[in-house]
Design a protein around this motif. Sequence first.
Motif, PDB file in Angstrom:
ATOM      1  N   ILE A  17       1.618  -6.069  -0.415  1.00 33.95           N
ATOM      2  CA  ILE A  17       1.150  -7.653  -0.680  1.00 33.95           C
ATOM      3  C   ILE A  17       0.448  -8.025  -1.876  1.00 33.95           C
ATOM      4  O   ILE A  17      -0.258  -7.202  -2.428  1.00 33.95           O
ATOM      5  N   GLN A  18       0.541  -9.197  -2.180  1.00 36.78           N
ATOM      6  CA  GLN A  18      -0.283  -9.734  -3.216  1.00 36.78           C
ATOM      7  C   GLN A  18      -0.652 -11.380  -2.881  1.00 36.78           C
ATOM      8  O   GLN A  18       0.067 -11.981  -2.221  1.00 36.78           O
ATOM      9  N   ILE A  89      -0.372 -15.570   0.547  1.00 34.38           N
ATOM     10  CA  ILE A  89      -0.019 -14.259   0.008  1.00 34.38           C
ATOM     11  C   ILE A  89       1.422 -13.993   0.337  1.00 34.38           C
ATOM     12  O   ILE A  89       2.031 -14.749   1.056  1.00 34.38           O
ATOM     13  N   GLU A  90       2.062 -12.859  -0.350  1.00 34.18           N
ATOM     14  CA  GLU A  90       3.195 -12.819  -0.314  1.00 34.18           C
ATOM     15  C   GLU A  90       3.456 -11.007   0.064  1.00 34.18           C
ATOM     16  O   GLU A  90       2.922 -10.428  -0.468  1.00 34.18           O
ATOM     17  N   ILE A  91       4.493 -10.797   0.767  1.00 36.17           N
ATOM     18  CA  ILE A  91       5.034  -9.505   1.184  1.00 36.17           C
ATOM     19  C   ILE A  91       6.017  -9.104   0.175  1.00 36.17           C
ATOM     20  O   ILE A  91       7.051 -10.024   0.047  1.00 36.17           O
ATOM     21  N   LYS A  92       5.871  -7.836  -0.311  1.00 34.90           N
ATOM     22  CA  LYS A  92       7.076  -7.381  -1.261  1.00 34.90           C
ATOM     23  C   LYS A  92       8.436  -7.502  -0.605  1.00 34.90           C
ATOM     24  O   LYS A  92       8.588  -6.837   0.734  1.00 34.90           O
ATOM     25  N   TYR A 100       8.372  -4.634   6.480  1.00 33.74           N
ATOM     26  CA  TYR A 100       8.203  -5.994   6.382  1.00 33.74           C
ATOM     27  C   TYR A 100       7.808  -6.685   7.577  1.00 33.74           C
ATOM     28  O   TYR A 100       6.699  -7.206   7.710  1.00 33.74           O
ATOM     29  N   LEU A 103       4.277  -5.547   8.915  1.00 37.40           N
ATOM     30  CA  LEU A 103       3.305  -6.124   7.950  1.00 37.40           C
ATOM     31  C   LEU A 103       3.068  -7.726   8.500  1.00 37.40           C
ATOM     32  O   LEU A 103       1.707  -8.221   8.641  1.00 37.40           O
ATOM     33  N   GLU A 104       3.968  -8.309   8.475  1.00 40.77           N
ATOM     34  CA  GLU A 104       4.130  -9.640   8.708  1.00 40.77           C
ATOM     35  C   GLU A 104       3.455  -9.952  10.072  1.00 40.77           C
ATOM     36  O   GLU A 104       2.436 -11.018  10.137  1.00 40.77           O
ATOM     37  N   LEU A 107      -0.574  -9.150   9.877  1.00 45.65           N
ATOM     38  CA  LEU A 107      -1.208 -10.178   8.940  1.00 45.65           C
ATOM     39  C   LEU A 107      -1.480 -11.345   9.789  1.00 45.65           C
ATOM     40  O   LEU A 107      -2.575 -11.938   9.854  1.00 45.65           O
ATOM     41  N   LEU A 158      -4.539  -5.284  -4.297  1.00 47.80           N
ATOM     42  CA  LEU A 158      -3.464  -5.926  -3.992  1.00 47.80           C
ATOM     43  C   LEU A 158      -2.439  -6.168  -4.882  1.00 47.80           C
ATOM     44  O   LEU A 158      -2.852  -6.549  -6.249  1.00 47.80           O
TER      45      LEU A 158
END
Length: 192
Positions: A17-18, A89-92, A100, A103-104, A107, A158
């Motif tokens: 994530i970033q 933020i975005e997930i790779k 994915y 994590l989504e 979060l 991150l």
Amino acid sequence: EDLELEPSDIPFVGELIQVTAEESEWQGAIERRLHDFGLSILVKEEDFTRIRDYVNDTDLKNKIVYLRTLKHKQANKYEIKENSLINKIEIKDDIDSHFYEWLETELQLRHNLVCCETMDEFNREEYAITKKGQIRSGRTRYEKDDRQRIDDKSKYILGWSNVEKIKALQKQISLKGIRVAEIEEELRKIKI
């Protein structure tokens, strides 16, 4: 190596994530909020027992937090507002779809905080965060951790690139080297 797993089989959350480029002004606050979560390792169910047993039987000489990525039993019950941390933020996108999705959901369940520009807005929201890193979790819990500067990129974890972190660490090393030279010169003068 002992478990014959690839790094992509047990990724750190922080590398998946970033903060989006257009929300960089929120980076410090988001890094603080997600720091411990970002240092956690994700583990699929099929690897869980082996990893759990290995961790139990091995003196790792360090701390480890690993998250068993079981399917969530509940969904986020709070509205995800436009100015939520989730939307900054975005997930790779090229990771295992299981990670994915997990994590989504995670979060959304644990980090759906409204990013507040003013204290009035912060006071109105039940789950909120300020740019300076103050967090409100419900009606009674407030926290802010100023043990480290909020803009210290050497502490950021991150993202899928660590170039900025390396630059910040190199700058710190350079400044410490200058300070060591100054101290050595002071000692030399005292000895004369």
